[in-house]
Design an enzyme around this catalytic site. Structure first.
Site, mmCIF file in Angstrom:
data_model
loop_
_atom_site.group_PDB
_atom_site.id
_atom_site.type_symbol
_atom_site.label_atom_id
_atom_site.label_comp_id
_atom_site.label_asym_id
_atom_site.label_seq_id
_atom_site.Cartn_x
_atom_site.Cartn_y
_atom_site.Cartn_z
ATOM 1 N N TYR A 53 1.291 30.316 12.322
ATOM 2 C CA TYR A 53 0.415 29.677 11.100
ATOM 3 C C TYR A 53 0.883 28.216 11.036
ATOM 4 C CZ TYR A 53 -1.396 34.107 10.094
ATOM 5 O OH TYR A 53 -2.045 35.527 10.071
ATOM 6 N N GLY A 215 -21.829 33.856 1.725
ATOM 7 C CA GLY A 215 -22.953 33.505 1.167
ATOM 8 C C GLY A 215 -23.320 31.878 1.532
#
Length: 320
Positions: A53, A215
């Site tokens: 990472y 969303g």
């Protein structure tokens, strides 16, 4: 947060964990520090990272947290071995020597003398018994407290867990980390059953469907989103296809009826699914984290869970 046992091990982890894959690039130091402070104050303790990472930057930021005064005992630090960035290239090497070298460098970067949970980042080309011998060595030397695997499919998980159980002096595997969300339910086929059989807890990465289940992409791609970034668009692309729309729309509809946000509904579905010990989240700022922390005292009722199961792939056979 009420801590959970990681499988049948004695390690206790928070039901939400902070993932650090974006640290160093999308999440800068000041924001990362604020996120961890808020997370710990809310009762969270699990932070998941890896040498890959940011090419080690995420682990260095954790080390900076400890150097800055964050008590080491406040966090359950989970990192990985076998997958690193060398000279700008991704290298998968799960040999004993490479695994132990990865661990030594992780400890140095994180300014700690031990890792609470050390995970094999992925199945590699080295014989699995050689890879697992690195775990046994690290545990015997006090460098690692508990061990697990990551991104293993069912037969790989079962092979590794059985090998470790074959002799009493080997370190049992406490966990398996795998992608799991309403948009990624493959773990239910074999991984979750294997984890239950072998007493392993599940760490669910990308519990929000890589961000798609929030969303935010229903009407397009916001400029400041991960899907709009060159370095992360590939990560979101699989879940921005038409086949995902019905699931995202169902989550949004459930959220509207429950007075929750889509992200909260998606997270609750994962957090409380069978065998899940912790759902890993990757907030980029304190506002996003606060929204997810609000789920602590909330639960989805059975009819909502069942409806979400149906629209995202069918009943979950592991539910009692």
């Amino acid at each position: 947060m009420e801590l959970r046992s990681l499988g049948r091990s004695g390690l206790r982890v928070s039901p939400l964990g902070i993932g650090t894959m974006a640290w160093g690039r999308d999440v800068k130091w000041e924001e990362a520090r604020a996120l961890v402070v808020d997370f710990v104050e809310a009762g969270g303790n699990l932070i998941d990272t890896a040498p890959a990472y940011g090419g080690g930057v995420a682990e260095k930021m954790i080390g900076k947290l400890f150097a800055g005064g964050l008590p080491r005992e406040d966090l359950v630090v989970a990192t990985k071995g076998g997958f690193v960035i060398r000279d700008g290239k991704r290298v998968m090497d799960t040999s004993r020597g490479a695994m132990l070298a990865d661990l030594e460098q992780s400890l140095r970067r994180m300014n700690t003398d031990h890792v609470d949970l050390w995970q094999v980042h992925a199945w590699g080309e080295a014989p699995i018994e050689e890879t697992l011998s690195a775990i046994d060595s690290a545990v015997s030397r006090g460098l690692v407290r508990y061990a697990g695997v990551s991104n293993f499919v069912g037969w790989q998980l079962a092979t590794a867990a059985t090998w470790q159980k074959a002799l009493g002096n080997r370190t049992p595997l406490a966990s398996v980390q795998v992608e799991y969300s309403l948009l990624a339910r493959r773990a239910e086929v074999e991984v979750i059953g294997g984890a239950e059989h072998h007493g392993m807890g599940l760490l669910a990465w990308s519990a929000l469907g890589r961000g798609a289940l929030t969303g935010k992409y229903r009407t397009g791609i916001p400029r400041d989103s991960r899907a709009a970034a060159d370095h992360f668009s590939w990560f979101l692309e699989p879940y921005l296809q038409p086949r995902s729309r019905a699931v995202v729309d169902a989550v949004a509809k459930a959220a509207e009826g429950l007075g929750l946000t889509p992200a909260q509904v998606a997270l609750l579905w994962v957090r409380d699914a069978p065998q899940v010990a912790s759902a890993l989240i990757g907030p980029r700022n304190r506002t996003q984290l606060a929204e997810l922390l609000e789920t602590d005292t909330k639960r989805l009722v059975a009819p909502i869970v069942s409806a979400l199961d149906d629209v995202s792939g069918g009943p979950n056979g592991h539910r009692s």
